[in-house]
Design a protein around this motif. Structure first.
Motif, PDB file in Angstrom:
ATOM      1  N   ASP A 266       0.858  -1.185   0.000  1.00  0.00           N
ATOM      2  CA  ASP A 266       0.000   0.000   0.000  1.00  0.00           C
ATOM      3  C   ASP A 266       0.897   1.239   0.000  1.00  0.00           C
ATOM      4  OD1 ASP A 266      -2.024   1.812   0.195  1.00  0.00           O
ATOM      5  OD2 ASP A 266      -2.388   1.486   2.328  1.00  0.00           O
ATOM      6  N   ARG A 267       1.240   1.693  -1.162  1.00  0.00           N
ATOM      7  CA  ARG A 267       2.130   2.846  -1.254  1.00  0.00           C
ATOM      8  C   ARG A 267       1.438   4.088  -0.702  1.00  0.00           C
ATOM      9  NH1 ARG A 267       4.504   2.079  -7.421  1.00  0.00           N
ATOM     10  NH2 ARG A 267       5.341  -0.023  -7.121  1.00  0.00           N
ATOM     11  N   ILE A 268       2.153   4.785   0.119  1.00  0.00           N
ATOM     12  CA  ILE A 268       1.628   5.989   0.761  1.00  0.00           C
ATOM     13  C   ILE A 268       2.497   7.157   0.337  1.00  0.00           C
ATOM     14  CG2 ILE A 268       1.106   7.119   2.951  1.00  0.00           C
ATOM     15  CD1 ILE A 268       0.692   4.370   4.165  1.00  0.00           C
ATOM     16  N   GLY A 269       1.874   8.193  -0.176  1.00  0.00           N
ATOM     17  CA  GLY A 269       2.615   9.346  -0.662  1.00  0.00           C
ATOM     18  C   GLY A 269       3.056  10.263   0.462  1.00  0.00           C
ATOM     19  N   ARG A 270       3.843  11.232   0.069  1.00  0.00           N
ATOM     20  CA  ARG A 270       4.349  12.192   1.035  1.00  0.00           C
ATOM     21  C   ARG A 270       4.536  13.527   0.327  1.00  0.00           C
ATOM     22  NH1 ARG A 270       9.676  10.502   4.002  1.00  0.00           N
ATOM     23  NH2 ARG A 270      10.521  10.770   1.918  1.00  0.00           N
ATOM     24  N   VAL A 271       4.132  14.579   1.015  1.00  0.00           N
ATOM     25  CA  VAL A 271       4.278  15.932   0.475  1.00  0.00           C
ATOM     26  C   VAL A 271       5.640  16.459   0.901  1.00  0.00           C
ATOM     27  CG1 VAL A 271       3.312  18.253   0.428  1.00  0.00           C
ATOM     28  CG2 VAL A 271       1.797  16.275   0.587  1.00  0.00           C
ATOM     29  N   GLY A 272       6.430  16.923  -0.060  1.00  0.00           N
ATOM     30  CA  GLY A 272       7.758  17.422   0.240  1.00  0.00           C
ATOM     31  C   GLY A 272       7.746  18.730   1.000  1.00  0.00           C
ATOM     32  N   TYR A 273       8.898  19.065   1.539  1.00  0.00           N
ATOM     33  CA  TYR A 273       9.020  20.256   2.386  1.00  0.00           C
ATOM     34  C   TYR A 273       8.599  21.516   1.628  1.00  0.00           C
ATOM     35  CZ  TYR A 273      11.275  23.896   5.213  1.00  0.00           C
ATOM     36  OH  TYR A 273      11.529  25.017   5.943  1.00  0.00           O
ATOM     37  N   ASP A 274       9.059  21.657   0.386  1.00  0.00           N
ATOM     38  CA  ASP A 274       8.771  22.882  -0.360  1.00  0.00           C
ATOM     39  C   ASP A 274       7.309  23.015  -0.739  1.00  0.00           C
ATOM     40  OD1 ASP A 274      11.409  23.778  -0.313  1.00  0.00           O
ATOM     41  OD2 ASP A 274      11.950  22.493  -2.002  1.00  0.00           O
ATOM     42  N   ALA A 275       6.565  21.903  -0.740  1.00  0.00           N
ATOM     43  CA  ALA A 275       5.145  21.960  -1.086  1.00  0.00           C
ATOM     44  C   ALA A 275       4.252  22.089   0.137  1.00  0.00           C
ATOM     45  CB  ALA A 275       4.741  20.705  -1.867  1.00  0.00           C
ATOM     46  N   LEU A 276       4.830  22.152   1.317  1.00  0.00           N
ATOM     47  CA  LEU A 276       4.041  22.266   2.540  1.00  0.00           C
ATOM     48  C   LEU A 276       3.613  23.704   2.771  1.00  0.00           C
ATOM     49  CD1 LEU A 276       6.174  20.031   4.933  1.00  0.00           C
ATOM     50  CD2 LEU A 276       3.946  19.466   3.976  1.00  0.00           C
ATOM     51  N   PRO A 277       2.512  23.923   3.497  1.00  0.00           N
ATOM     52  CA  PRO A 277       2.126  25.290   3.875  1.00  0.00           C
ATOM     53  C   PRO A 277       3.118  25.865   4.883  1.00  0.00           C
ATOM     54  CG  PRO A 277       0.673  23.696   4.910  1.00  0.00           C
ATOM     55  CD  PRO A 277       1.521  22.926   3.947  1.00  0.00           C
ATOM     56  N   PRO A 278       3.125  27.194   5.058  1.00  0.00           N
ATOM     57  CA  PRO A 278       4.106  27.815   5.963  1.00  0.00           C
ATOM     58  C   PRO A 278       4.075  27.252   7.380  1.00  0.00           C
ATOM     59  CG  PRO A 278       3.043  29.484   4.617  1.00  0.00           C
ATOM     60  CD  PRO A 278       2.318  28.197   4.350  1.00  0.00           C
ATOM     61  N   LEU A 279       2.898  26.933   7.904  1.00  0.00           N
ATOM     62  CA  LEU A 279       2.826  26.421   9.276  1.00  0.00           C
ATOM     63  C   LEU A 279       3.557  25.093   9.405  1.00  0.00           C
ATOM     64  CD1 LEU A 279      -0.092  26.439  11.732  1.00  0.00           C
ATOM     65  CD2 LEU A 279       0.897  24.239  11.137  1.00  0.00           C
ATOM     66  N   ALA A 280       3.357  24.193   8.449  1.00  0.00           N
ATOM     67  CA  ALA A 280       4.018  22.893   8.526  1.00  0.00           C
ATOM     68  C   ALA A 280       5.535  23.044   8.421  1.00  0.00           C
ATOM     69  CB  ALA A 280       3.489  21.971   7.436  1.00  0.00           C
ATOM     70  N   ARG A 281       5.991  23.909   7.538  1.00  0.00           N
ATOM     71  CA  ARG A 281       7.436  24.133   7.433  1.00  0.00           C
ATOM     72  C   ARG A 281       7.984  24.741   8.726  1.00  0.00           C
ATOM     73  NH1 ARG A 281       6.144  26.126   2.105  1.00  0.00           N
ATOM     74  NH2 ARG A 281       6.533  28.261   2.800  1.00  0.00           N
ATOM     75  N   ASP A 282       7.211  25.633   9.337  1.00  0.00           N
ATOM     76  CA  ASP A 282       7.642  26.234  10.598  1.00  0.00           C
ATOM     77  C   ASP A 282       7.744  25.187  11.700  1.00  0.00           C
ATOM     78  OD1 ASP A 282       8.068  28.627  12.394  1.00  0.00           O
ATOM     79  OD2 ASP A 282       6.243  27.846  13.284  1.00  0.00           O
TER      80      ASP A 282
END
Length: 950
Positions: free
Chosen positions: A509-525
């Motif tokens: 069951d492949r599960i994707g992941r959103v990269g750092y640069d595609a995250l919203p500012p709060l998640a990167r913070d």
């Protein structure tokens, strides 16, 4: 022959000539031969007309199915051959800005539009969420990757905006309910997909499944459409897909759903013509990618040459937020009703079609270059880029290719495809043998008692099932059925069943992941602020963080953030193992289990509400305190969270002032227990950290004292008010009494409120007796007399457990009655005969457990102090309340001696000293009993005090 797409009337026109004339005649003859009548003939010949019409449209229509490897392979081949300059894609038009971030993600992911504050939609719908999953084995991803990696190519999304999705097809609450296991990554989002090809006629689907000897529609589609079309040429693929789309369209029994699909088609063709009016690219260099169902459209707006107008309505004032969230194969299957493992099988088919020297060269979005990440965020971004399948190894077309050559004339490929015998497909013997061996090895690691004999049995059973089902070779579905039959048998020793193990062989069951640069500012913070922990928080595995805040005080900021995330994110995302945070206390050492990578979607959606987690918490606390249904307890809870997680004194005082307003506005006492519990904690906290209480706390105490005094007479006779709520009111009044009186309240308010209360239920009556005792209006002797009267009256004995429950509830406002309650309970067990005691004993236990469970430890401790600790001492033990009163103490002897005689003989010296000291007391003659002084002169006060003391 004129094009069929030039106007609305051409939709129903039967084309007599053209490349499909022979096939049309064969189908008409077949309908007549089988006695289907004119209706069957119209349906069969109409299928050919729809195919002819779609293929003659000047704008090339490319029909696809959602997450279909055959569609993806055909798309990759067509893009390399045609090199289009403009691609029109069936996807929500407002999701288009997100497509550029796919290079920073590991597929599968989902494009998401999210709205929490609604304007123009019913409030009970909120929050609204729309997701569009993207996998590598999908035609839409190949089109997106081609447009992103080829200079000069324009991609235009032409489907409804997410706002129009809810305008046109309002969802029902039950339609989006999802199980917590399969669709956790998608939640209750509404899924949109490119190419929903599934029969909408239940009888047709059942017929196909029965005669295809399969159990699920996904298996039928893979066996009879996917596998034959994976290696088909472009013309064959287009004609077969449009034919299937036309068949399902003409057999749709629900006219309402068909009208919704036609609305989408009018919308898309209108957007296409609007863009064609602005674009300078020739139509031959354009491509329209849509579901096969929509390729067979018969609306009057069909085709770029149509002149039928369609008015697109405005969007609502709802503010939509956009982002990327992780997805998975199982989430996609659950979202769109696919068979378990079907998306993994599609991914395996795509891998075989694109692997090797003769395979199709796929397009992949290159990862975007950016900087500025530190710590774990850098490693997370690097991992996402490495796994996102970048352009490395993929051959890309040359930039700015030559204009596409005019398309060749349409040839009939349907007749050949429909009449050709089925080709061998599925797993060859070597591949099947390797799968069986690998499955047995995997099953043994997961607790199954599998052996080589089981591998042979699975092999033979898979071949046997394929033969029974009329297949030349076993398919992955036959292999799975054989494995479950031969290995799983009747028990599952571990967490994974055999079907899950078979899916793991296909890639899992492949599960994707959103990269750092595609995250919203709060998640990167969040990732940046947790970087000092030195953990890869983007990984899906759970991480353990150990924080020694005494040795490394710089980790205090990480601790504060983790407690904030625990407050905001779902359970299990951030879980403390050691350490706690309460009012006025903080831990020196902490241990955390962090699963941010596994719950990335929750962190991303948190970023839709603000830029930092502190801002999000402040917004939520403010929203909760000022909500129309907010209570004083809600506001006090917000005050606690503000003190624990935010260093904003002004905001805390604002919430406290709101709590005062809400308390004064309440007309019931339903929230009294919560208010009492929280205000006690806050008072304890402020007494420990501040020299004086904040102004809002003082106002809350005075307002609560007056408020509960006013409501007490009404609450004691209200049938909807429980005894626990009345006890909480009295607990507030008595425990806050000294503070309230010091702030200007009048004790007469409480005395009048108790005097005006006339309860009727036994528990509330006992509670008011305790309140009068606390006020000095009743003595222990009075309470004993009333309890004796209750136990002596046969009519009131059955209700005595309720009275006792009231007395237990009264331990909060009157803790001095603990010993009396033990006395009353002991007296009841001693006095009542078994025939009376045993019937109401179960009632007593259930009543105490339901209404006074948290106060029972007080009684147990008091009973432990009262009763003897051994059986030997019990025989000679006398209850303290039954012991005779002690004899009066002997009077102390009067002082005597030479000094006393000297002072008595010479009183002038003593009188002079007394005069200097300001005393003019007279001499009294010593007697056998010393004078009682003030008590002797005022015996009434002494009698009253003695009565209070029992």
């Amino acid at each position: 022959m004129t094009a069929a797409g030039s106007g609305g009337n051409s939709a129903g026109r039967v084309l007599a000539g053209g490349p499909f004339a022979a096939l049309r005649g064969q189908l008409g003859d077949a309908a007549e031969e089988f006695g289907g009548g004119e209706v069957a003939a119209d349906i069969l010949t109409g299928l050919v007309d729809d195919v002819d019409r779609a293929l003659r449209e000047r704008l090339e229509i490319f029909p696809v199915c959602h997450h279909s490897p055959a569609s993806a392979v055909a798309m990759a081949r067509r893009l390399r051959a045609k090199q289009p300059k403009v691609i029109y894609l069936e996807l929500c038009e407002d999701l288009q800005p997100l497509l550029g971030e796919l290079g920073n993600c590991t597929l599968p992911v989902a494009l998401q539009a999210y709205a929490s504050e609604l304007a123009g939609f019913p409030a009970e719908w909120g929050p609204l969420s729309v997701i569009a999953p993207i996998t590598e084995a999908s035609a839409e991803y190949q089109a997106i990757a081609y447009a992103a990696t080829t200079p000069g190519v324009e991609l235009v999304c032409v489907d409804h905006s997410t706002d129009h999705v809810f305008q046109q097809t309002p969802r029902e609450p039950a339609a989006t309910e999802a199980g917590p296991d399969d669709t956790a990554l998608h939640g209750d989002a509404v899924g949109v997909q490119l190419g929903d090809l599934r029969p909408r006629f239940a009888e047709l689907e059942a017929f196909l499944l029965h005669h295809g000897k399969v159990r699920h529609w996904s298996e039928w589609w893979d066996q009879y459409v996917e596998q034959p079309l994976v290696g088909a040429d472009h013309d064959t693929y287009r004609q077969v897909m449009v034919l299937i789309g036309s068949l399902f369209r003409r057999l749709t029994p629900d006219p309402e759903r068909l009208r919704g699909d036609e609305t989408r088609e009018r919308y898309m063709w209108t957007r296409i013509r609007e863009h064609r009016g602005r674009s300078t690219v020739h139509t031959d260099d354009c491509l329209y990618v849509c579901g096969a169902f929509h390729a067979a459209s018969r609306v009057e707006q069909f085709g770029i040459d149509s002149t039928a107008a369609y008015q697109i309505g405005p969007r609502t004032a709802t503010s939509w937020l956009y982002g990327l969230i992780p997805s998975s194969h199982s989430a996609i299957e659950a979202q769109f009703g696919l068979a378990s493992g079907s998306v993994s099988i599609a991914a395996a088919t795509w891998s075989r079609a694109t692997g090797g020297r003769g395979g199709v060269r796929p397009y992949r979005v290159r990862p975007a270059k950016s900087g500025g990440a530190t710590g774990s965020a850098k490693s997370g971004r690097a991992a996402g880029s490495a796994k996102s399948g970048g352009a490395a190894g993929a051959v890309q077309p040359p930039a700015g290719g030559a204009p596409a050559a005019p398309d060749e004339p349409v040839h009939d490929r349907l007749s050949e495809f429909l009449s050709a015998p089925s080709r061998p497909g599925g797993l060859n013997p070597d591949e099947l043998r390797a799968w069986c061996v690998d499955l047995v090895r995997l099953a043994r690691r997961n607790g199954y008692l599998a052996s080589t004999a089981d591998a042979i049995a699975v092999f033979e059973t898979a071949v046997l099932l394929a033969g029974i089902r009329g297949r030349h070779r076993p398919t992955p579905y036959d292999f799975t059925d054989a494995a479950v039959t031969c290995i799983e048998k009747d028990t599952v020793p571990g967490r994974r069943d055999v079907a899950t193990l078979c899916g793991m062989l296909l890639g899992g069951d492949r599960i994707g992941r959103v990269g750092y640069d595609a995250l919203p500012p709060l998640a990167r913070d969040v990732y940046d602020r947790l970087a000092p922990l030195g953990l890869d928080l983007t990984a899906r595995t759970q991480k353990r963080a150990l924080l020694d805040l005494a040795a490394r005080p710089e980790l205090r900021a990480c601790s504060d953030l983790l407690w904030l995330l625990r407050r905001l994110l779902p359970d299990g995302t951030v879980r403390p193992i050691m350490g706690e945070r309460t009012l006025g206390e903080s831990s020196v050492q902490e241990s955390w289990d962090l699963a941010l990578g596994r719950n990335q979607r929750s962190l991303i959606e948190l970023g839709y509400d603000g830029v930092t987690v502190e801002q999000v918490l402040e917004q939520r606390l403010r929203r909760a305190a000022w909500d129309a249904t907010a209570t004083a307890g809600t506001a006090l809870a917000a005050v606690e969270d503000s003190i624990l997680f935010l260093t904003n004194r002004r905001f805390t005082e604002e919430l406290g002032a709101r709590a005062v307003v809400l308390l004064a506005a309440e007309r019931t006492v339903a929230g009294a227990p919560d208010v009492l519990r929280r205000i006690r904690r806050l008072l304890t906290y402020y007494h420990g950290v501040a020299p004086t209480l904040p102004g809002w706390v003082q106002e809350f105490v005075t307002a609560g004292y007056a408020h509960y005094c006013t409501l007490l007479p009404v609450a004691t006779v209200d049938e909807e008010t429980s005894v626990r709520q009345v006890a909480a009111m009295l607990g507030f009044l008595f425990s806050m009494e000294s503070l309230a009186l010091s702030l200007g309240c009048d004790r007469a308010q409480l005395e009048l409120a108790v005097a005006q209360s006339h309860p009727e239920t036994p528990a509330t009556v006992a509670l008011l007796w305790a309140a009068r005792y606390q006020l000095g209006l009743l003595t222990l002797a009075d309470l004993r007399a009333r309890c004796d009267e209750l136990l002596g009256n046969p009519l009131t004995v059955p209700s005595f457990p309720a009275y006792l429950s009231g007395f237990v509830q009264a331990l909060d406002p009157a803790p001095g009655l603990t010993g009396f309650v033990v006395e009353v309970l002991s007296g009841a067990f001693a006095r009542l005969p078994d025939q009376v005691l045993l019937p109401w004993l179960p009632t007593l236990l259930t009543t105490l457990r339901a209404e006074a469970a948290e106060l029972m430890p007080l009684l147990v401790r008091e009973a432990g102090r009262t009763f003897p600790g051994s059986l030997r001492a019990l025989d000679a033990w006398t209850p303290p309340w039954a012991a005779p009163p002690p004899a009066p103490a002997a009077p102390e002897p009067v002082a005597s001696g030479p000094v006393v005689e000297l002072l008595a003989a010479r009183p002038d010296s003593c009188n002079a000293v007394a005069a200097l000291l300001g005393s003019d007391g007279a001499w009294r003659v010593a007697s056998a009993v010393p004078p009682s002084g003030l008590l002797g002169e005022h015996p009434a006060a002494a009698v009253a005090v003695a009565a209070l003391l029992g």
